[in-house]
Design an enzyme around this catalytic site. Structure first.
Site, PDB file in Angstrom:
ATOM      1  N   LYS A  36      -5.735  -0.281  13.991  1.00 20.01           N
ATOM      2  CA  LYS A  36      -6.418  -1.467  13.651  1.00 20.01           C
ATOM      3  C   LYS A  36      -6.364  -2.662  13.977  1.00 20.01           C
ATOM      4  O   LYS A  36      -6.569  -3.514  13.828  1.00 20.01           O
ATOM      5  CB  LYS A  36      -5.381  -1.363  11.801  1.00 20.01           C
ATOM      6  CG  LYS A  36      -5.485  -0.498  10.758  1.00 20.01           C
ATOM      7  CD  LYS A  36      -4.711  -0.813  10.152  1.00 20.01           C
ATOM      8  CE  LYS A  36      -4.128   0.167   8.899  1.00 20.01           C
ATOM      9  NZ  LYS A  36      -5.195   0.335   8.465  1.00 20.01           N
ATOM     10  N   GLN A  76      -1.745  -5.336   8.551  1.00 20.49           N
ATOM     11  CA  GLN A  76      -3.057  -5.500   8.752  1.00 20.49           C
ATOM     12  C   GLN A  76      -1.938  -7.542   9.045  1.00 20.49           C
ATOM     13  O   GLN A  76      -3.286  -7.814   8.681  1.00 20.49           O
ATOM     14  CB  GLN A  76      -2.846  -5.989   7.078  1.00 20.49           C
ATOM     15  CG  GLN A  76      -3.011  -4.537   5.954  1.00 20.49           C
ATOM     16  CD  GLN A  76      -4.798  -3.867   6.648  1.00 20.49           C
ATOM     17  OE1 GLN A  76      -5.701  -5.083   7.511  1.00 20.49           O
ATOM     18  NE2 GLN A  76      -4.584  -2.909   6.396  1.00 20.49           N
ATOM     19  N   HIS A 129       1.087  -0.713   0.530  1.00 24.74           N
ATOM     20  CA  HIS A 129      -0.092   0.213   0.585  1.00 24.74           C
ATOM     21  C   HIS A 129       0.992   1.440   0.039  1.00 24.74           C
ATOM     22  O   HIS A 129       2.060   1.173   0.406  1.00 24.74           O
ATOM     23  CB  HIS A 129      -0.848  -0.028   0.772  1.00 24.74           C
ATOM     24  CG  HIS A 129      -0.277   0.312   2.452  1.00 24.74           C
ATOM     25  ND1 HIS A 129      -1.080   0.617   2.977  1.00 24.74           N
ATOM     26  CD2 HIS A 129       0.526   0.086   2.925  1.00 24.74           C
ATOM     27  CE1 HIS A 129      -0.479   1.424   4.382  1.00 24.74           C
ATOM     28  NE2 HIS A 129       0.583   0.687   4.347  1.00 24.74           N
TER      29      HIS A 129
END
Lengths: 415, 153
Positions: A226, A203, A123
């Site tokens: 997150k 992630q 990303h």
């Protein structure tokens, strides 16, 4: 629900509301997760009882704030199995951490003609800092490609990483494809060629048990928000020897040791990299999030998500008119699902799902080169976390079915 | 069911414009050209405008990728401004932007927008307002550029 013994919805009041008259199904966890009452309480408690700046003060509140801030660092150290708290630097988030490495270690060690290796599924936060560093230094930026299955191509990695490589920066888990990168293996490869490896754990750290020493990564960045924590706080892990040998890039506040008119010296790790007043409450909130995850156990978090993936992925793949990106093997997939409904723009799909109470992301997910690789402008992304259940899977599948019917019916009617 | 609310946004006329967009082509003889992107979603519109000697829109066309709302908005916009003077078209773009933000406008102004007036429904879907306005912003930017053929992204 998928039964792995995780029953946490009582801790997430936000999830019990209705959205557009439907029960909320929150599937945008790759963007940010919800916060349990324990994290919210930790933030409130700090501001109501202990608020003060850290390190500088002599008074009682300052001592309490400092103790809690440093205790949070210790929790994070334990969470990622860093060798010592000094290797845990609090940042604003993943992006801040990766930029820090590029602007300090990268700036000092990359020269003209050197190579930086990343992958095509990074990303933007783990792409642009390296792209810009390469441009500044006249170095070469190389991209590792993907296999047909949407996994990192290890044969290509072995080609791209050479003795010219100074930095290998790779995501630990893709925010689009749901692919997990074999970071340990790539760390060995990078080290074999004398390069350092930077892991983007945005992630991964919320979902998998991360052991930075076992992975043997040199740097590893992730975000608090997150993984049930507040926004504006994150972590950069670095091996002490590398951090010690690296100059800071922001100055002021607690990172100062001695200042004269002509020169200054810096304080010890980790504070050397924490200029200014840090996000104290954020760090304490992250500490509470770590406590929450540790109480459940990251093995159970990962197992719960694997159950969800094993249930959802085959059903998604079975749907007509749906393109699902990333590995089709559930054992190689995190709880992140990118897909498109044939003939429908992802934004139209996301609006329609929202009307059914299902919150997903639509767009390029800050991974434009990956979208180009997939020949897509954008995708729909549904991403799961520990509080999601089989009921959420069913709501998503039903909503997808309804969206397909609505738009096929709508366009027929329009003609 | 929840999707019944979608009818408020995806009215038949909107779906029809998206399925069969008007003026969806490039203009070889454009006097004003612009490419605009919506960076949050990757949607892109390239708008070509041909102004005649009296600054009236003699021809207009668009290309690019986008969702149902942005594509139908572009189609409706090109219908509405064809033949209008530059000043009138700019006024219409302002009316449209204000309308989707919920501001009141004289009915005569809204009538000028023709089919595009129906996109006032997008107000109820705040996340989609940008989709609806992209084409009108492109029109504004294309017309306001001082130089004749302009390119931007």
């Amino acid at each position: 629900m998928v039964s792995n013994g995780i029953e946490v919805t009582q801790d997430f009041a936000i999830l019990t509301q209705r959205v557009n008259d439907e029960p909320l199904t929150y599937l945008d966890n790759a963007a940010t997760t919800q916060k349990p009452r324990q994290v919210i309480a930790a933030l409130t408690r700090f501001y109501q009882h202990d608020n003060a700046n850290v390190h500088r003060g002599i008074h009682t509140l300052a001592a309490r704030a400092t103790a809690q801030y440093e205790a949070a660092r210790g929790k994070v150290q334990h969470f990622i199995h860093a060798a010592e708290p000094a290797e845990v630097i609090f940042t604003k988030g993943t992006t801040d951490g990766l930029n820090l490495v590029a602007s300090t270690y990268g700036e000092a060690h990359v020269q003209a003609g050197d190579e930086i290796v990343i992958s095509i599924m990074e990303h933007h936060s783990n792409l642009i800092p390296w792209q810009q560093l390469a441009l500044r230094k006249h170095a070469t930026l190389k991209y590792i490609g993907l296999t047909a299955e949407g996994e990192l191509d290890l044969a290509d990695a072995a080609q791209k990483i050479t003795d010219k490589t100074k930095i290998v920066a790779l995501t630990h888990a893709s925010n689009v494809l749901g692919t997990v990168t074999p970071l340990k293996r790539l760390a060995r490869l990078a080290h074999h060629h004398g390069a350092v490896i930077v892991g983007d754990g945005a992630q991964a750290a919320p979902h998998l048990k991360v052991d930075v020493q076992d992975l043997d990564v040199d740097f590893y960045a992730f975000s608090g928000h997150k993984m049930l924590g507040p926004t504006g706080i994150g972590v950069l892990y670095g091996k002490r020897a590398l951090l010690d040998a690296t100059e800071p890039y922001q100055y002021g506040g607690e990172m100062i040791d001695l200042v004269t008119r002509d020169a200054s010296t810096w304080t010890a790790l980790p504070w050397k990299f924490e200029a200014g007043t840090p996000n104290i409450a954020g760090a304490i909130g992250l500490g509470a999030a770590v406590d929450y995850l540790e109480a459940i156990g990251m093995d159970r978090v990962a197992a719960h998500e694997h159950h969800l993936v094993a249930e959802l992925l085959p059903k998604l793949l079975d749907l007509d008119d749906l393109d699902v990106y990333g590995p089709h093997d559930p054992t190689k997939h995190t709880g992140v699902f990118a897909f498109n409904i044939k003939g429908l723009h992802p934004h139209d799909v996301a609006t329609a799902l929202d009307m059914d109470g299902v919150a997903v992301r639509a767009g390029h997910h800050c991974a434009q080169p990956l979208m180009q690789e997939l020949h897509q402008v954008a995708t729909v992304r549904a991403s799961f976390y520990l509080y999601n259940t089989s009921a959420d899977i069913n709501r998503l599948l039903n909503a997808i079915q309804e969206v397909k019917e609505f738009f096929s019916h709508g366009s027929v009617e329009a003609k | 069911m929840g999707l019944s609310k979608l009818n408020r946004l995806y009215r038949a006329v909107i779906l029809d414009h998206a399925a069969h967009p008007h003026h969806q082509h490039a203009l070889a003889a454009a006097t004003n050209t612009i490419t605009l992107k919506n960076p949050t979603c990757g949607d892109v519109i390239k708008l070509d405008v041909k102004l005649d000697a009296t600054d009236h829109i003699e021809d207009i066309g668009f290309t690019g990728d986008g969702c149902t709302i942005s594509q139908s908005s572009a189609s409706m916009m090109t219908d509405a401004v064809m033949g209008k003077s530059k000043e009138a078209a700019l006024h219409m773009a302002k009316t449209f932007s204000d309308m989707v933000m919920g501001q009141e406008h004289p009915q005569a102004d809204l009538d000028q927008l023709q089919d595009a007036a129906i996109l006032s429904s997008v107000m109820q879907f705040p996340a989609r307002i940008k989709c609806a306005t992209l084409a009108w912003w492109a029109l504004q930017r294309a017309l306001l550029r001082a130089d004749q053929v302009t390119k931007e992204d």
